[in-house]
Design a protein around this motif. Sequence first.
Motif, PDB file in Angstrom:
ATOM      1  N   LEU A 119      45.206  39.382  20.248  1.00 28.89           N
ATOM      2  CA  LEU A 119      44.290  38.659  20.792  1.00 28.89           C
ATOM      3  C   LEU A 119      44.561  37.678  21.772  1.00 28.89           C
ATOM      4  O   LEU A 119      43.679  37.509  22.709  1.00 28.89           O
ATOM      5  N   LEU A 120      45.581  37.221  21.962  1.00 32.23           N
ATOM      6  CA  LEU A 120      46.243  36.340  23.065  1.00 32.23           C
ATOM      7  C   LEU A 120      46.206  37.452  24.176  1.00 32.23           C
ATOM      8  O   LEU A 120      45.894  36.963  25.222  1.00 32.23           O
ATOM      9  N   HIS A 121      46.703  38.468  24.218  1.00 31.44           N
ATOM     10  CA  HIS A 121      46.922  39.541  25.445  1.00 31.44           C
ATOM     11  C   HIS A 121      45.312  39.843  25.815  1.00 31.44           C
ATOM     12  O   HIS A 121      45.377  39.541  27.107  1.00 31.44           O
ATOM     13  N   ARG A 122      44.402  40.058  24.988  1.00 28.88           N
ATOM     14  CA  ARG A 122      43.150  40.203  25.434  1.00 28.88           C
ATOM     15  C   ARG A 122      42.644  38.939  26.141  1.00 28.88           C
ATOM     16  O   ARG A 122      41.667  38.897  27.043  1.00 28.88           O
ATOM     17  N   ASP A 123      42.889  37.820  25.632  1.00 26.68           N
ATOM     18  CA  ASP A 123      42.414  36.418  26.128  1.00 26.68           C
ATOM     19  C   ASP A 123      43.183  36.445  27.576  1.00 26.68           C
ATOM     20  O   ASP A 123      42.323  36.200  28.557  1.00 26.68           O
ATOM     21  N   HIS A 124      44.403  36.678  27.533  1.00 23.05           N
ATOM     22  CA  HIS A 124      45.000  36.545  28.918  1.00 23.05           C
ATOM     23  C   HIS A 124      44.196  37.575  30.012  1.00 23.05           C
ATOM     24  O   HIS A 124      43.984  37.233  31.341  1.00 23.05           O
ATOM     25  N   MET A 125      43.913  38.893  29.537  1.00 23.30           N
ATOM     26  CA  MET A 125      43.236  39.913  30.561  1.00 23.30           C
ATOM     27  C   MET A 125      41.990  39.312  31.041  1.00 23.30           C
ATOM     28  O   MET A 125      41.514  39.665  32.060  1.00 23.30           O
ATOM     29  N   ALA A 126      41.216  38.654  30.071  1.00 23.79           N
ATOM     30  CA  ALA A 126      39.955  38.312  30.299  1.00 23.79           C
ATOM     31  C   ALA A 126      40.044  36.941  31.530  1.00 23.79           C
ATOM     32  O   ALA A 126      39.278  37.021  32.541  1.00 23.79           O
ATOM     33  N   THR A 127      41.106  36.242  31.146  1.00 21.50           N
ATOM     34  CA  THR A 127      41.248  35.061  32.533  1.00 21.50           C
ATOM     35  C   THR A 127      41.813  35.842  33.497  1.00 21.50           C
ATOM     36  O   THR A 127      41.382  35.481  34.816  1.00 21.50           O
ATOM     37  N   VAL A 128      42.758  36.702  33.530  1.00 23.85           N
ATOM     38  CA  VAL A 128      43.224  37.573  34.882  1.00 23.85           C
ATOM     39  C   VAL A 128      41.814  37.989  35.408  1.00 23.85           C
ATOM     40  O   VAL A 128      41.582  37.904  36.781  1.00 23.85           O
ATOM     41  N   GLU A 129      40.960  38.795  34.808  1.00 24.13           N
ATOM     42  CA  GLU A 129      39.734  39.366  35.405  1.00 24.13           C
ATOM     43  C   GLU A 129      39.026  38.210  35.945  1.00 24.13           C
ATOM     44  O   GLU A 129      38.128  38.271  37.323  1.00 24.13           O
ATOM     45  N   THR A 130      38.846  36.974  35.389  1.00 24.53           N
ATOM     46  CA  THR A 130      38.051  35.748  35.808  1.00 24.53           C
ATOM     47  C   THR A 130      38.573  35.044  37.263  1.00 24.53           C
ATOM     48  O   THR A 130      38.180  35.178  38.163  1.00 24.53           O
TER      49      THR A 130
END
Length: 167
Positions: free
Chosen positions: A11-22
Amino acid sequence: MNVATTQVGGLLHRDHMATVETLEGLELLLRKNRKPPAFDPTLTAWLADLAARLRREVAEHFDFEETRLFPLFLAVGQTGIVEILGQEHQTILPLAQQVAALAEAATASGRFEPAGWDAFRALGGELIEREMFHIQKEEMGLLAGIAALLDPDQDRRLAEAFAALRG
């Protein structure tokens, strides 16, 4: 347990990837526009979304780590990672809030004033640099550490708590 097999790590990894995309979207906007960009419905919506993500997601993500994960590291004497990431949170969160405020002001007025655009570019660039480096550290250190510290029941409870934050 490795990062890929911990629920909370995933879940934290997915959150990180969403932040990277932003942040990649922000970087593209900043790189393409030396001068304030012309507003259209797409840019207005994107800036509103950027502000909301920065205000909610960064603060919630950092709070979760600080209140739920850092104590686990401290309990086993892993103070270094907690100190480093905690200091970065103290730097990144105000930057994210400033960038969000500038995006909100521009969205409300329908344009960036030149000084506001200059500030947005400077703070946005700094946010991108700091947050990307921070995410790399968390991906390599924090998530691996979580996998070494948690038993399956702890992992499940933490994943449920994190998922509840995200609605």
